[in-house]
Design a protein around this motif. Sequence first.
Motif, PDB file in Angstrom:
ATOM      1  N   ARG A 126       0.855  -1.198   0.006  1.00 55.59           N
ATOM      2  CA  ARG A 126       0.243   0.032  -0.107  1.00 55.59           C
ATOM      3  C   ARG A 126       0.814   1.122  -0.063  1.00 55.59           C
ATOM      4  N   ARG A 127       0.264   2.487  -0.395  1.00 56.94           N
ATOM      5  CA  ARG A 127       0.833   3.736  -0.386  1.00 56.94           C
ATOM      6  C   ARG A 127       0.797   4.204   0.967  1.00 56.94           C
ATOM      7  N   VAL A 128       1.827   4.524   1.852  1.00 58.18           N
ATOM      8  CA  VAL A 128       1.620   5.087   3.042  1.00 58.18           C
ATOM      9  C   VAL A 128       1.501   6.659   3.017  1.00 58.18           C
ATOM     10  N   ALA A 129       0.554   7.303   3.638  1.00 57.64           N
ATOM     11  CA  ALA A 129       0.326   8.695   3.590  1.00 57.64           C
ATOM     12  C   ALA A 129       0.670   9.379   5.134  1.00 57.64           C
ATOM     13  N   PRO A 130       1.769   9.898   5.150  1.00 58.75           N
ATOM     14  CA  PRO A 130       2.059  10.463   6.391  1.00 58.75           C
ATOM     15  C   PRO A 130       1.233  11.713   6.747  1.00 58.75           C
ATOM     16  N   VAL A 131       0.544  11.673   7.950  1.00 59.54           N
ATOM     17  CA  VAL A 131      -0.265  13.174   8.253  1.00 59.54           C
ATOM     18  C   VAL A 131       0.805  14.320   8.385  1.00 59.54           C
ATOM     19  N   GLY A 132       0.484  15.418   7.957  1.00 54.34           N
ATOM     20  CA  GLY A 132       1.123  16.442   8.249  1.00 54.34           C
ATOM     21  C   GLY A 132       2.275  16.836   7.150  1.00 54.34           C
ATOM     22  N   ALA A 133       2.305  15.878   6.316  1.00 59.60           N
ATOM     23  CA  ALA A 133       2.986  16.129   5.068  1.00 59.60           C
ATOM     24  C   ALA A 133       2.692  17.425   4.207  1.00 59.60           C
ATOM     25  N   ARG A 134       3.724  18.188   3.835  1.00 61.56           N
ATOM     26  CA  ARG A 134       3.270  19.409   2.983  1.00 61.56           C
ATOM     27  C   ARG A 134       4.032  19.025   1.331  1.00 61.56           C
ATOM     28  N   LEU A 135       3.249  19.295   0.418  1.00 60.45           N
ATOM     29  CA  LEU A 135       3.413  19.029  -0.974  1.00 60.45           C
ATOM     30  C   LEU A 135       3.331  20.250  -1.664  1.00 60.45           C
ATOM     31  N   PRO A 136       3.817  20.459  -2.864  1.00 61.72           N
ATOM     32  CA  PRO A 136       3.648  21.515  -3.939  1.00 61.72           C
ATOM     33  C   PRO A 136       2.141  21.463  -4.486  1.00 61.72           C
ATOM     34  N   LEU A 137       1.781  22.606  -4.962  1.00 59.87           N
ATOM     35  CA  LEU A 137       0.350  22.557  -5.753  1.00 59.87           C
ATOM     36  C   LEU A 137       0.444  22.407  -7.063  1.00 59.87           C
ATOM     37  N   THR A 138       1.800  22.246  -7.736  1.00 66.57           N
ATOM     38  CA  THR A 138       1.781  22.264  -9.136  1.00 66.57           C
ATOM     39  C   THR A 138       1.738  20.583  -9.614  1.00 66.57           C
ATOM     40  N   VAL A 139       1.603  19.646  -8.624  1.00 64.66           N
ATOM     41  CA  VAL A 139       1.799  18.448  -9.073  1.00 64.66           C
ATOM     42  C   VAL A 139       0.951  17.584  -8.243  1.00 64.66           C
ATOM     43  N   GLY A 140       0.303  16.574  -8.675  1.00 70.06           N
ATOM     44  CA  GLY A 140      -0.640  15.899  -7.717  1.00 70.06           C
ATOM     45  C   GLY A 140      -2.085  15.953  -8.029  1.00 70.06           C
ATOM     46  N   ALA A 141      -2.629  14.948  -7.876  1.00 68.02           N
ATOM     47  CA  ALA A 141      -4.395  15.250  -8.218  1.00 68.02           C
ATOM     48  C   ALA A 141      -4.983  15.964  -7.095  1.00 68.02           C
ATOM     49  N   SER A 142      -4.591  16.100  -5.760  1.00 63.79           N
ATOM     50  CA  SER A 142      -5.373  16.680  -4.886  1.00 63.79           C
ATOM     51  C   SER A 142      -4.904  18.356  -4.940  1.00 63.79           C
ATOM     52  N   SER A 143      -3.626  18.581  -5.161  1.00 64.01           N
ATOM     53  CA  SER A 143      -3.132  19.824  -5.598  1.00 64.01           C
ATOM     54  C   SER A 143      -3.915  20.426  -6.741  1.00 64.01           C
ATOM     55  N   LYS A 144      -4.217  19.761  -7.629  1.00 69.48           N
ATOM     56  CA  LYS A 144      -4.855  20.268  -8.880  1.00 69.48           C
ATOM     57  C   LYS A 144      -6.126  20.526  -8.557  1.00 69.48           C
ATOM     58  N   VAL A 145      -6.916  19.826  -7.716  1.00 69.98           N
ATOM     59  CA  VAL A 145      -8.262  19.894  -7.339  1.00 69.98           C
ATOM     60  C   VAL A 145      -8.477  21.468  -6.516  1.00 69.98           C
ATOM     61  N   LEU A 146      -7.467  21.381  -5.483  1.00 67.64           N
ATOM     62  CA  LEU A 146      -7.397  22.652  -4.676  1.00 67.64           C
ATOM     63  C   LEU A 146      -7.397  24.059  -5.660  1.00 67.64           C
ATOM     64  N   VAL A 147      -6.541  23.887  -6.608  1.00 62.67           N
ATOM     65  CA  VAL A 147      -6.413  25.172  -7.278  1.00 62.67           C
ATOM     66  C   VAL A 147      -7.429  25.399  -8.432  1.00 62.67           C
ATOM     67  N   ALA A 148      -7.840  23.972  -9.021  1.00 59.12           N
ATOM     68  CA  ALA A 148      -8.919  24.376 -10.227  1.00 59.12           C
ATOM     69  C   ALA A 148     -10.332  24.816  -9.436  1.00 59.12           C
ATOM     70  N   PHE A 149     -10.507  24.514  -8.472  1.00 64.24           N
ATOM     71  CA  PHE A 149     -12.068  24.926  -7.632  1.00 64.24           C
ATOM     72  C   PHE A 149     -11.875  25.922  -6.794  1.00 64.24           C
ATOM     73  N   ALA A 150     -10.853  26.668  -6.602  1.00 61.44           N
ATOM     74  CA  ALA A 150     -10.603  28.000  -5.730  1.00 61.44           C
ATOM     75  C   ALA A 150     -11.297  29.219  -6.552  1.00 61.44           C
ATOM     76  N   GLU A 151     -11.530  30.006  -5.641  1.00 65.65           N
ATOM     77  CA  GLU A 151     -12.158  31.059  -6.046  1.00 65.65           C
ATOM     78  C   GLU A 151     -11.210  31.900  -7.055  1.00 65.65           C
ATOM     79  N   PRO A 152     -11.874  32.396  -8.139  1.00 61.40           N
ATOM     80  CA  PRO A 152     -10.879  32.972  -9.223  1.00 61.40           C
ATOM     81  C   PRO A 152      -9.888  33.976  -8.766  1.00 61.40           C
ATOM     82  N   ALA A 153     -10.024  34.881  -7.746  1.00 63.33           N
ATOM     83  CA  ALA A 153      -8.997  35.797  -7.149  1.00 63.33           C
ATOM     84  C   ALA A 153      -7.868  34.992  -6.624  1.00 63.33           C
TER      85      ALA A 153
END
Length: 247
Positions: A126-153
Motif C-alpha cells: 500500500r501507499r503510506v500517507a503520513p499526516v502533516g506532509a506538505r506538498l507543492p500545488l503544481t503536481v498531484g491530483a489533490s493539488s490540482k483539485v484545490l487550485v482548479a476549484f479555488a475562487e478566481p482571485a
Amino acid sequence: MEDRKLTVRAVERALDILMCFTKNTDLSLTEIAAQIDLHKSTVHRLLNTLEERGFVIRNHATEKYRLGIKIWELSNHLSQDDDPAVLLLPEMERLRDQLGETVSLYLRDGNERIRIQAVQSNQPIRRVAPVGARLPLTVGASSKVLVAFAEPADQQAILDSLEWSSVITREEYMKQLEQIRENGYATSYEEREPGAAAVAAPIFDRTGKVAAALSVSGPVSRLSVDTLHQFAPVLIESAKAMGIMMK
C-alpha cells in the motif's frame, strides 16, 4: 512603537522555528537557523525560551531539538466539533473499506497542500500517507483539485506565485485545471512519485467554496488509469457527503 515591533518580530521568529518541525522531527540549531535564515545566536536565544516554556525539547546527547509536551497539550484542546480531520474520519474509513485503497484529506496552505488526515489501505502493498506532509500545488491530483476549484482571485494569486519549470508550464497547467473543472475530479499517474497513482475530488463547504480535497491513492499495479476513472464517481459522492457534514 519600536518596542512593539520588536516584540511582534520575536513572536514571528519563534513561530517560524516551530513551523520548521512540520517537515522534520529532530533538528539541530544549525538546521533551524538555515531554514528560517537567521543568525544562530538569535535562534539559540529563542530556542532557550521555547525550551523553558516546554514548546521544544533539547536532546543533550545529539544537541537536536524536537517539539515539546506543550504542543501536545495545546492540540488536545482543539475543538473537534468543526475539525475536518476528526469530523470526516468515519466517512474516510467507509470509503477506504469500499475501495480498498488509502484515503487522504488535504487542505491548502498558501502554495502548498497539507495532508491533515489519512486512512491507510489494509492491503499488504500500500501507499503510506503520513499526516502533516506538505506538498507543492503544481503536481498531484489533490493539488490540482484545490487550485482548479479555488475562487478566481485566489486561483490567480496562486498561479502568479507558483514556480514553473520545464516539467510543466503555466499554460499546460491551466489546461489541466479546465479539464478538471469539467470532469469534477483530477487524476495523477506517477506524477509526483514513481509507482503511485491517485484520484481526487473537491469537498465544498456550505457556502459553495472548496474547503478540502479528498483523494484515493495506491500503487500503479492496482490503480490503472481506467481504475482511477472508475473510482471517480464514488469519490465524488463521498466528497459531497463530507461537504454536508462540514459547518
